[in-house]
Enzyme design. Structure first.
Site, PDB file in Angstrom:
ATOM      1  CE  LYS A  13      -3.392  -2.429   2.837  1.00  0.00           C
ATOM      2  NZ  LYS A  13      -2.474  -3.529   3.240  1.00  0.00           N
ATOM      3  CG  ASP A  18       2.888   0.642   4.624  1.00  0.00           C
ATOM      4  OD1 ASP A  18       3.087   1.344   5.628  1.00  0.00           O
ATOM      5  OD2 ASP A  18       1.900  -0.097   4.490  1.00  0.00           O
ATOM      6  CG  HIS A 127      -2.515   3.508   8.149  1.00  0.00           C
ATOM      7  ND1 HIS A 127      -2.561   3.504   6.785  1.00  0.00           N
ATOM      8  CD2 HIS A 127      -1.732   2.463   8.515  1.00  0.00           C
ATOM      9  CE1 HIS A 127      -1.819   2.495   6.329  1.00  0.00           C
ATOM     10  NE2 HIS A 127      -1.319   1.847   7.353  1.00  0.00           N
TER      11      HIS A 127
END
Length: 265
Positions: A13, A18, A127
């Site tokens: 993602k 990440d 998130h």
């Protein structure tokens, strides 16, 4: 642990942390002789750049890519073919979500943002990031229309991503462009709970989404409705539309047996 000899595909993602960590992990795996390719998912039409990303965030298309590419790997596609398929899925997928409540990240111990009881946040990330606009509550149909039209009417999206070039044995910049949806496109419609929204409410959104897609000339050929890519206890919903081709449909229909998805077994 997942290396079976044919290599590993990282489906990443698009969040700065990440991306960085998966690139480091790929380099570490290659140092151990494991073949690794990375494909970035950046399907969120809500924001072009955010506090946590360069470019669009990765959201609901991730789930669809994992199912489709998992079926391809199960059939024996080689690593490059699976990676090319994953990139194609990402290019043809777009998502957007909204929240009625924030979520609380355990380490932070407090909500990621604050909302009044009569407010909603449009364009949130998975998130717990705030969205692109805060507004007064609207009806389920109005919310669905807002999200669906932002996806369907999104113009071509061009950006540069980093991928590993196995011929050059180095990271290279790759130019990508997502084409807009057009009347006649066959699509998979994915209605997702952000975590706290009960599954029983999601068909309300799907009903309106189906109506909007029909009016816009999009043909829903497959659907997925449920709690699949969440933000802890956040109450809200996201919509993903994925333009499908015959290969994607065939792979989507392939038997699957996982904790999250199960059919055909």
């Amino acid at each position: 642990m997942v290396q079976g000899g044919a290599g590993v595909l990282y489906i990443v993602k698009n969040y700065t942390g990440d991306v960085m960590n998966f690139e480091m992990a790929a380099d570490m795996a290659r140092a151990e002789g494991i073949r690794v390719l990375n494909i970035l998912i950046d399907d969120d039409v809500a924001v072009k750049d955010s506090l946590y990303t360069a470019g669009r965030r990765g959201t609901g298309t991730t789930v669809l890519a994992e199912k489709i590419c998992g079926a391809a790997a199960e059939r024996g596609y080689d690593l490059k073919r699976v990676a090319d398929l994953c990139r194609r899925v990402n290019i043809n997928g777009r998502s957007m979500g909204m929240a009625l409540t924030p979520c609380t990240v355990p380490m932070a111990g407090k909500p990621t943002f604050e909302l009044a009881e009569d407010e909603m946040e449009v364009g949130i990330g998975i998130h717990g990031e705030p969205g692109r606009e805060r507004m007064k509550l609207k009806t389920a149909d109005e919310i669905t229309e807002m999200l669906a039209l932002a996806i369907i009417e999104d113009p071509p999206y061009r950006r540069t991503v980093r991928e590993w070039d196995e011929d050059k044995m180095e990271w290279v910049d790759v130019e990508l462009e997502d084409p807009p949806f057009r009347p006649g496109d066959p699509v998979l419609a994915f209605v997702n709970s952000m975590g706290g929204t009960p599954d029983i409410e999601l068909p309300i959104v799907y009903r309106k989404l189906h109506e909007i897609c029909t009016k816009k000339g999009l043909k829903i050929v497959r659907n997925l409705i449920g709690r699949y890519i969440t933000s802890l206890e956040m109450q809200g919903v996201s919509i993903t539309l994925l333009r499908m081709d015959a290969e994607m449909i065939d792979l989507w229909d392939a038997p699957v047996k996982t904790p999250g998805l199960r059919w055909g077994i």
